[in-house]
Design a protein around this motif. Structure first.
Motif, PDB file in Angstrom:
ATOM      1  N   TYR A  11       2.143  18.717  32.327  1.00  0.00           N
ATOM      2  CA  TYR A  11       3.294  18.026  32.904  1.00  0.00           C
ATOM      3  C   TYR A  11       3.508  16.672  32.237  1.00  0.00           C
ATOM      4  CZ  TYR A  11       3.333  21.425  36.652  1.00  0.00           C
ATOM      5  OH  TYR A  11       3.416  22.587  37.375  1.00  0.00           O
ATOM      6  N   PHE A  12       4.777  16.326  32.089  1.00  0.00           N
ATOM      7  CA  PHE A  12       5.156  15.003  31.605  1.00  0.00           C
ATOM      8  C   PHE A  12       6.059  14.376  32.657  1.00  0.00           C
ATOM      9  CE2 PHE A  12       7.931  11.967  29.545  1.00  0.00           C
ATOM     10  CZ  PHE A  12       7.014  11.198  28.835  1.00  0.00           C
ATOM     11  N   GLY A  13       5.798  13.103  32.970  1.00  0.00           N
ATOM     12  CA  GLY A  13       6.618  12.385  33.938  1.00  0.00           C
ATOM     13  C   GLY A  13       6.257  10.918  33.948  1.00  0.00           C
ATOM     14  N   GLN A  14       6.726  10.229  34.955  1.00  0.00           N
ATOM     15  CA  GLN A  14       6.501   8.791  35.079  1.00  0.00           C
ATOM     16  C   GLN A  14       5.513   8.511  36.213  1.00  0.00           C
ATOM     17  OE1 GLN A  14       8.130   6.252  33.150  1.00  0.00           O
ATOM     18  NE2 GLN A  14       8.699   8.009  31.885  1.00  0.00           N
ATOM     19  N   ASP A  15       4.612   7.574  35.963  1.00  0.00           N
ATOM     20  CA  ASP A  15       3.675   7.118  36.985  1.00  0.00           C
ATOM     21  C   ASP A  15       3.757   5.598  37.019  1.00  0.00           C
ATOM     22  OD1 ASP A  15       1.611   7.110  38.896  1.00  0.00           O
ATOM     23  OD2 ASP A  15       0.101   6.834  37.336  1.00  0.00           O
TER      24      ASP A  15
END
Length: 155
Positions: free
Chosen positions: A114-118
């Motif tokens: 998964y790729f996303g923002q944290d």
């Protein structure tokens, strides 16, 4: 014979029906063993330092401890992280937690991660065998390349 009866009664009373207090044993806390230093598994190019994190890698409550590596290439700073779990299934079971933890998370089918923002920072996370690993701080395309390089070091 009366003294024998009295002695038997005295013996029974000394053994008494009242229970003796149990010896208290200090409470033992079950703590996870400290994770090993897996610094040798990180790519060396642009590596600044590594650190072993005892628990909650990247401050995620669902993450075990592991090793965190910090990189700097020019003005770009980013991190890579790895943690080895007991089984490949245990590593794979952490991916749905990451999916929930990342805002705007999207599945990267070619990698199975998964790729996303944290917290406003990009994070790419994946499982390889019993490893959960990832790259934080790089845009998706760069994170994908860095993750492939990292995955090659996880045997």
């Amino acid at each position: 014979m009366l003294p024998a009866v009295a002695a038997a009664a005295a013996l029974m009373l000394s053994c008494g029906a009242e229970p003796k207090p149990a010896l208290s044993e200090p409470a033992k806390t079950a703590s996870a063993p400290k994770p090993p230093d897996e610094s040798r598994r990180f790519p060396l190019a642009n590596l600044v330092n590594t650190q072993v994190v005892d628990n909650h890698l990247l401050d995620k409550s669902f993450m075990p401890g592991g090793t965190l590596a910090h990189y700097k290439k020019g003005k770009t700073e980013y991190s890579m992280f790895i943690a080895k779990l007991s089984t490949p299934q245990d590593a794979a079971f952490l991916l749905p937690d990451w999916n929930k933890a990342l805002s705007g998370a999207k599945l990267v089918p070619s990698f199975g991660g998964y790729f996303g923002q944290d917290g406003g920072h990009p994070v790419f996370v994946f499982a390889k065998g019993a490893w959960i690993a990832g790259v934080a701080g790089l845009p998706e395309k760069d994170a994908d390349l860095a993750a492939r390089n990292l995955a090659a070091h996880l045997n």
